[in-house]
Design an enzyme around this catalytic site. Structure first.
Site, PDB file in Angstrom:
ATOM      1  NE  ARG A 110      70.777  63.524 128.826  1.00 22.88           N
ATOM      2  CZ  ARG A 110      69.753  64.294 129.191  1.00 22.88           C
ATOM      3  NH1 ARG A 110      68.528  63.825 129.156  1.00 22.88           N
ATOM      4  NH2 ARG A 110      69.956  65.536 129.579  1.00 22.88           N
ATOM      5  CD  GLN A 164      58.148  80.157 102.491  1.00 22.88           C
ATOM      6  OE1 GLN A 164      57.249  80.894 102.095  1.00 22.88           O
ATOM      7  NE2 GLN A 164      59.149  79.791 101.722  1.00 22.88           N
ATOM      8  CG  ASN A 199      62.211  78.488 102.984  1.00 18.85           C
ATOM      9  OD1 ASN A 199      61.128  77.980 102.767  1.00 18.85           O
ATOM     10  ND2 ASN A 199      62.431  79.770 102.847  1.00 18.85           N
ATOM     11  NE  ARG A 259      72.009  76.245  98.302  1.00 12.76           N
ATOM     12  CZ  ARG A 259      71.231  75.501  97.514  1.00 12.76           C
ATOM     13  NH1 ARG A 259      70.288  76.096  96.804  1.00 12.76           N
ATOM     14  NH2 ARG A 259      71.400  74.199  97.440  1.00 12.76           N
ATOM     15  CG  HIS A 313      68.790  84.716  96.363  1.00 13.71           C
ATOM     16  ND1 HIS A 313      68.968  83.426  96.775  1.00 13.71           N
ATOM     17  CD2 HIS A 313      69.363  84.801  95.136  1.00 13.71           C
ATOM     18  CE1 HIS A 313      69.589  82.740  95.834  1.00 13.71           C
ATOM     19  NE2 HIS A 313      69.865  83.561  94.830  1.00 13.71           N
ATOM     20  CE  LYS A 324      65.597  85.397 102.940  1.00 11.59           C
ATOM     21  NZ  LYS A 324      66.560  85.131 101.853  1.00 11.59           N
ATOM     22  CG  HIS A 357      70.602  85.744 103.284  1.00 10.61           C
ATOM     23  ND1 HIS A 357      70.196  84.461 102.975  1.00 10.61           N
ATOM     24  CD2 HIS A 357      71.483  85.626 104.295  1.00 10.61           C
ATOM     25  CE1 HIS A 357      70.804  83.616 103.789  1.00 10.61           C
ATOM     26  NE2 HIS A 357      71.587  84.297 104.602  1.00 10.61           N
ATOM     27  CE1 TYR A 387      65.163  81.175 103.318  1.00 14.34           C
ATOM     28  CE2 TYR A 387      66.714  79.342 103.375  1.00 14.34           C
ATOM     29  CZ  TYR A 387      65.825  80.160 102.676  1.00 14.34           C
ATOM     30  OH  TYR A 387      65.630  79.947 101.336  1.00 14.34           O
ATOM     31  CE  LYS A 412      66.833  82.707  91.665  1.00 15.95           C
ATOM     32  NZ  LYS A 412      65.727  82.229  92.475  1.00 15.95           N
ATOM     33  CG  ASP A 413      72.233  82.532  92.666  1.00 17.09           C
ATOM     34  OD1 ASP A 413      71.106  83.057  92.614  1.00 17.09           O
ATOM     35  OD2 ASP A 413      72.586  81.784  93.589  1.00 17.09           O
TER      36      ASP A 413
END
Length: 182
Positions: free
Chosen positions: A23, A46, A48, A58, A61, A71, A118, A130, A165-166
């Site tokens: 399956r 939280q 995300n 990415r 951060h 995380k 990260h 995460y 931003k990065d």
């Protein structure tokens, strides 16, 4: 469940037991007792999810106290090179990084404690998720430049797709001069 330590204290590789049959498959993507058995008592606040096209980078951060975040990261589909940089003041591995390929076929995860920057690169189109131990707070966010020559991270992508931003984040040296660490 197989949990492996890494050269960076507190950073854990997690490989869940996956049951497969005609399956499909089933696995437990999180259980609090897994981490408790390794001295980690983390309450998740939280969760995300992002989609990244192949070649996207990415990061790197973090969030400063009082909104610092641990995380638990994994991919739902695709593959990423996941990177954590130790920015903990007084850590014997301060400024070191650890990289691991997270693969939806393996269902592997990485637990990243507070005090780490990260980031990840999408090695193919990927859905990334995460859990975070704290909520996002814009005033507490920060980061380190993804291609900092002192870190020398090989993101394994030829033409990275980056956010504005990065591209404007400080180097590790600039971060140390400004903050000393997390």
């Amino acid at each position: 469940m197989n949990i492996k330590t890494t050269p960076l204290e507190g950073l854990l590789e997690i490989y869940p037991k996956v049951w497969k049959d005609s399956r499909g498959y089933f696995f437990e993507s999180y259980r609090n007792d897994w981490l408790a058995d390794h001295g980690m008592d983390i309450q998740w606040m939280q969760e995300n999810q992002s989609f990244s096209k192949a070649g996207t980078v990415r990061g790197l951060h973090f969030q400063r106290a009082p909104f610092a975040q641990a995380k638990l990261v994994r991919v739902i589909s695709g593959r990423v090179l996941d990177v954590a940089v130790d920015l903990r003041k007084g850590s014997k591995t301060f400024g070191s990084y650890f990289a691991i390929e997270l693969d939806a076929e393996l269902h592997n995860m990485l637990l990243i404690p507070e005090g780490f920057a990260h980031g990840f690169s999408a090695l193919e189109d990927s859905v990334f998720t995460y859990k975070c131990s704290n909520v996002y707070n814009k005033e507490s966010e920060g980061g380190v430049l993804w291609n900092d020559p002192d870190l020398g991270i090989d993101w394994e992508v030829k033409h990275p797709i980056l956010s504005e931003k990065d591209l404007e984040l400080p180097t590790l040296r600039e971060f140390i001069e400004r903050y000393g660490g997390l």
